[in-house]
Write a protein that holds these residues in place. Sequence first.
Motif, PDB file in Angstrom:
ATOM      1  N   ALA A   1       0.826  -1.207   0.000  1.00 32.57           N
ATOM      2  CA  ALA A   1       0.000   0.000   0.000  1.00 32.57           C
ATOM      3  C   ALA A   1       0.860   1.256   0.000  1.00 32.57           C
ATOM      4  O   ALA A   1       1.670   1.456   0.900  1.00 32.57           O
ATOM      5  CB  ALA A   1      -0.933  -0.003   1.214  1.00 32.57           C
ATOM      6  N   GLY A   2       0.687   2.061  -1.027  1.00 34.05           N
ATOM      7  CA  GLY A   2       1.311   3.386  -1.079  1.00 34.05           C
ATOM      8  C   GLY A   2       2.825   3.407  -0.988  1.00 34.05           C
ATOM      9  O   GLY A   2       3.401   4.312  -0.394  1.00 34.05           O
ATOM     10  N   LEU A   3       3.484   2.410  -1.592  1.00 32.34           N
ATOM     11  CA  LEU A   3       4.947   2.359  -1.489  1.00 32.34           C
ATOM     12  C   LEU A   3       5.588   3.489  -2.275  1.00 32.34           C
ATOM     13  O   LEU A   3       5.298   3.706  -3.444  1.00 32.34           O
ATOM     14  CB  LEU A   3       5.487   1.030  -2.017  1.00 32.34           C
ATOM     15  CG  LEU A   3       5.658  -0.114  -1.025  1.00 32.34           C
ATOM     16  CD1 LEU A   3       6.603  -1.146  -1.570  1.00 32.34           C
ATOM     17  CD2 LEU A   3       6.110   0.377   0.342  1.00 32.34           C
ATOM     18  N   LYS A   4       6.485   4.174  -1.597  1.00 29.58           N
ATOM     19  CA  LYS A   4       7.163   5.284  -2.231  1.00 29.58           C
ATOM     20  C   LYS A   4       8.641   5.218  -1.913  1.00 29.58           C
ATOM     21  O   LYS A   4       9.023   4.938  -0.782  1.00 29.58           O
ATOM     22  CB  LYS A   4       6.572   6.598  -1.711  1.00 29.58           C
ATOM     23  CG  LYS A   4       7.022   7.779  -2.511  1.00 29.58           C
ATOM     24  CD  LYS A   4       6.275   9.040  -2.124  1.00 29.58           C
ATOM     25  CE  LYS A   4       6.969  10.194  -2.854  1.00 29.58           C
ATOM     26  NZ  LYS A   4       6.346  11.462  -2.608  1.00 29.58           N
ATOM     27  N   LYS A   5       9.443   5.420  -2.946  1.00 27.67           N
ATOM     28  CA  LYS A   5      10.888   5.405  -2.731  1.00 27.67           C
ATOM     29  C   LYS A   5      11.546   6.353  -3.710  1.00 27.67           C
ATOM     30  O   LYS A   5      11.243   6.330  -4.910  1.00 27.67           O
ATOM     31  CB  LYS A   5      11.438   3.991  -2.973  1.00 27.67           C
ATOM     32  CG  LYS A   5      12.941   3.861  -2.790  1.00 27.67           C
ATOM     33  CD  LYS A   5      13.299   3.729  -1.323  1.00 27.67           C
ATOM     34  CE  LYS A   5      14.780   3.810  -1.074  1.00 27.67           C
ATOM     35  NZ  LYS A   5      15.063   3.922   0.374  1.00 27.67           N
ATOM     36  N   SER A   6      12.414   7.218  -3.192  1.00 30.86           N
ATOM     37  CA  SER A   6      13.168   8.039  -4.135  1.00 30.86           C
ATOM     38  C   SER A   6      14.645   7.995  -3.778  1.00 30.86           C
ATOM     39  O   SER A   6      15.030   7.815  -2.623  1.00 30.86           O
ATOM     40  CB  SER A   6      12.644   9.472  -4.144  1.00 30.86           C
ATOM     41  OG  SER A   6      12.397   9.914  -2.825  1.00 30.86           O
ATOM     42  N   PHE A   7      15.452   8.114  -4.791  1.00 27.95           N
ATOM     43  CA  PHE A   7      16.897   8.210  -4.614  1.00 27.95           C
ATOM     44  C   PHE A   7      17.296   9.623  -5.001  1.00 27.95           C
ATOM     45  O   PHE A   7      17.170   9.989  -6.173  1.00 27.95           O
ATOM     46  CB  PHE A   7      17.626   7.200  -5.494  1.00 27.95           C
ATOM     47  CG  PHE A   7      17.339   5.768  -5.113  1.00 27.95           C
ATOM     48  CD1 PHE A   7      17.885   5.227  -3.955  1.00 27.95           C
ATOM     49  CD2 PHE A   7      16.529   4.972  -5.906  1.00 27.95           C
ATOM     50  CE1 PHE A   7      17.625   3.917  -3.596  1.00 27.95           C
ATOM     51  CE2 PHE A   7      16.267   3.661  -5.553  1.00 27.95           C
ATOM     52  CZ  PHE A   7      16.815   3.128  -4.393  1.00 27.95           C
ATOM     53  N   GLY A   8      17.765  10.384  -4.048  1.00 30.06           N
ATOM     54  CA  GLY A   8      18.050  11.790  -4.327  1.00 30.06           C
ATOM     55  C   GLY A   8      16.751  12.449  -4.764  1.00 30.06           C
ATOM     56  O   GLY A   8      15.729  12.315  -4.103  1.00 30.06           O
ATOM     57  N   GLY A   9      16.767  13.100  -5.903  1.00 35.32           N
ATOM     58  CA  GLY A   9      15.559  13.748  -6.381  1.00 35.32           C
ATOM     59  C   GLY A   9      14.672  12.822  -7.206  1.00 35.32           C
ATOM     60  O   GLY A   9      13.536  13.150  -7.514  1.00 35.32           O
ATOM     61  N   LEU A  10      15.201  11.640  -7.530  1.00 31.69           N
ATOM     62  CA  LEU A  10      14.508  10.749  -8.451  1.00 31.69           C
ATOM     63  C   LEU A  10      13.499   9.869  -7.722  1.00 31.69           C
ATOM     64  O   LEU A  10      13.859   9.035  -6.904  1.00 31.69           O
ATOM     65  CB  LEU A  10      15.545   9.875  -9.169  1.00 31.69           C
ATOM     66  CG  LEU A  10      15.028   8.873 -10.195  1.00 31.69           C
ATOM     67  CD1 LEU A  10      14.528   9.589 -11.441  1.00 31.69           C
ATOM     68  CD2 LEU A  10      16.115   7.880 -10.552  1.00 31.69           C
ATOM     69  N   VAL A  11      12.207  10.093  -8.017  1.00 26.80           N
ATOM     70  CA  VAL A  11      11.178   9.243  -7.417  1.00 26.80           C
ATOM     71  C   VAL A  11      11.096   7.954  -8.231  1.00 26.80           C
ATOM     72  O   VAL A  11      10.770   7.983  -9.414  1.00 26.80           O
ATOM     73  CB  VAL A  11       9.809   9.951  -7.403  1.00 26.80           C
ATOM     74  CG1 VAL A  11       8.763   9.055  -6.755  1.00 26.80           C
ATOM     75  CG2 VAL A  11       9.909  11.273  -6.654  1.00 26.80           C
ATOM     76  N   VAL A  12      11.423   6.824  -7.617  1.00 23.57           N
ATOM     77  CA  VAL A  12      11.533   5.571  -8.367  1.00 23.57           C
ATOM     78  C   VAL A  12      10.265   4.736  -8.274  1.00 23.57           C
ATOM     79  O   VAL A  12       9.828   4.138  -9.249  1.00 23.57           O
ATOM     80  CB  VAL A  12      12.761   4.764  -7.906  1.00 23.57           C
ATOM     81  CG1 VAL A  12      12.855   3.467  -8.683  1.00 23.57           C
ATOM     82  CG2 VAL A  12      14.032   5.581  -8.126  1.00 23.57           C
ATOM     83  N   THR A  13       9.681   4.672  -7.084  1.00 26.53           N
ATOM     84  CA  THR A  13       8.325   4.114  -7.016  1.00 26.53           C
ATOM     85  C   THR A  13       7.474   5.158  -6.311  1.00 26.53           C
ATOM     86  O   THR A  13       7.879   5.744  -5.315  1.00 26.53           O
ATOM     87  CB  THR A  13       8.238   2.785  -6.238  1.00 26.53           C
ATOM     88  OG1 THR A  13       8.677   2.993  -4.907  1.00 26.53           O
ATOM     89  CG2 THR A  13       9.069   1.700  -6.888  1.00 26.53           C
ATOM     90  N   ASP A  14       6.299   5.352  -6.857  1.00 23.52           N
ATOM     91  CA  ASP A  14       5.472   6.444  -6.383  1.00 23.52           C
ATOM     92  C   ASP A  14       4.074   5.933  -6.071  1.00 23.52           C
ATOM     93  O   ASP A  14       3.306   5.631  -6.976  1.00 23.52           O
ATOM     94  CB  ASP A  14       5.422   7.534  -7.467  1.00 23.52           C
ATOM     95  CG  ASP A  14       4.861   8.835  -6.931  1.00 23.52           C
ATOM     96  OD1 ASP A  14       4.575   8.892  -5.712  1.00 23.52           O
ATOM     97  OD2 ASP A  14       4.719   9.773  -7.720  1.00 23.52           O
TER      98      ASP A  14
END
Lengths: 346, 269
Positions: B23-36
């Motif tokens: 549910a609602g997984l979000k991950k970013s590396f630096g400024g890059l949102v990889v999963t939103d």
Amino acid sequence: MNVTIPKTDHELGSTSVVLLGLIVLLGLAILTGALTVSYATYLIALSGMYVLLALGLNVQWGYGGIINFAVVAFWGLGAYVAALATARTSPLGLEWHPLFALVVAIIFSVIAAILVGLPAIRLRADYLAIATLGFSEIFRLLVANETHITAGMAGLAGIPSVLEDLPFDTVTTNLLVVAVAGALVFLFLRRIHRSPWGRVMQIIKADEDLAESLGKNAFSFKMQTFVLGCVIMTIAGVYYAHFIGYVDPTDLDPLETFFVWVAVILGGSGSNRGAVVGAFILVAVLEGTRFLTDFSIFAALSTGPLRLLIVGVLIVLIMRFKPEGLYPPRDELIWPKSQTDTEGQS
Amino acid sequence: MSSFELTYDGANLQKENTVLEVAGLKKSFGGLVVTDDVSLAIESGSITGMIGPNGAGKSTLFNQISGFYDPDDGTVEVNGTDVTGKQPNKIVQEGLLRTFQTPRRLEKMTVREAMLVGAQSQLGESILPLWISGAEVTREERANLERAMELLEFFEIDHLATEPTTSLSGGQMKLLALARALMAEPDILLLDEPVAGINPTLVNQIAGFIEELNQEQGYTFFIIEHDIEFLMGLAEEVIVLNQGRVLLEGTPETVQSDERVINAYLGDM
Ligand SMILES: Nc1ncnc2c1ncn2[C@@H]1O[C@H](COP(=O)(O)OP(=O)(O)OP(=O)(O)O)[C@@H](O)[C@H]1O
Ligand SMILES: [Mg+2]
């Protein structure tokens, strides 16, 4: 019908050949008068200590790929606890029974290993290298400077030898002690290495993420190997103290750590018998260089640098011709009994 | 040798139960949102596919689900247990196992040794039982060896059992990874590109294996794969991930003919 399980072959032949070769060499040295019998006995007893150290480091580096640059410190911990607890000259004036001191040394070793490992083992390998090296130097400096506890640079003399009642001279008794200790440690390690436990260590060494992805708690396993290896080194240190009867901070030279690494790499990382053979060869080289200065071409050199030079050449030769070491691990890490006495074996 | 036996039956009992819920997984590396804000649920006993262009965040999603990355936001539940942020090995113990996109090196191990590591909660993985319960360790090890051989036979690589894993081909490595994962008898298997770089014959064969494991033994699969043909025959449902977001979810047929998918895959280059 049962699944046919292929068997691994066992031969201990070539290890014995190398060890036998070294013994023959010693025999010759004695016969030609180059060595006295008691010096030869001393050399084997000393080799026994390096066998323990190499076995300990092999658990860490060979099984689990864990870097430990504090071999001499964990060894020194054993030597100093034994010395402080049993020596007549100890500022602590305890004069405990050596066995009791051994137990205390092991406890200290476990605590120190956990304290060093806890923050560093989770991190990448290079952090552990730095952390252990740091610990090693801190330990040496503490021992050298906390004079009121450790007697500092004066060192500790009068450490009693063990099993005085046996009908042998001190060196022979020590040889027996280390032979028994070495054999016990060897058999202990052999059993736990060729097991599901050893297998997990191997997969952690190969690829920690893969181990985690297969449900193995890499941190816990690495901590176990780290502590186990350190305890074995500490046992070697306790033995050394009673064997030589004297310790001082110059014994804690980081060069000793390097020598044990050489023994493990020479013998073949990950192989217990490799560690044993590597330790014997190491002592042969370290002690053998003493005699080289008798020859005129080496006469101008002092033993120390010559020794390092030869060790260096040895490493280069091994890396060039046998990068896996003399006895790379060869057994499959499968619990041996599960493959023998199977009904379905044809 | 009897045919591959049904040793796992948990999944059948749990049919229609959600084994994985994100549910609602979000991950970013630096400024890059990889999963939103990725949400999905996977039913026990199903095969779910996931496609998406390179860099869409598929592997990163797997890494978060399996505990290798901590998500910035959102939750992961396995069999109803919240495993968000737990260590990978703990998540395996909850029943979720994943394979890796790039084959993992396994120096000096034989195929069957590598297989044995897959078995869970082995008594012999602790030092003490090796001394005090030797007979039990022997029994356990023998049972695991037998299961390993059965699985290797199922995947038709049993002749390689005592070969070093380094001698395997890329395709054989993929089979080994799959077989080893099954040693753990997971409730759900996450496969990251199980047939990438494999010849068409073996691709079909692997599809057959997965189908059989699913149909006959109720194993649940969640498969990332670029090869849409591969997923077509296999998955009941395909999730399309694009730039870290779920673009679309549906049967392989609807997904394949969707214009947005075609655009996403062809890109606007
Ligand atoms: N550890 C990381 N640090 C920084 N960036 C990362 C990290 N892991 C992934 N990324 C970035 O996240 C993005 C998505 O990567 P990911 O591997 O999830 O893509 P993917 O959908 O699996 O692609 P592919 O089909 O090529 O395997 C990429 O831009 C990648 O560079
Ligand atoms: Mg990927």
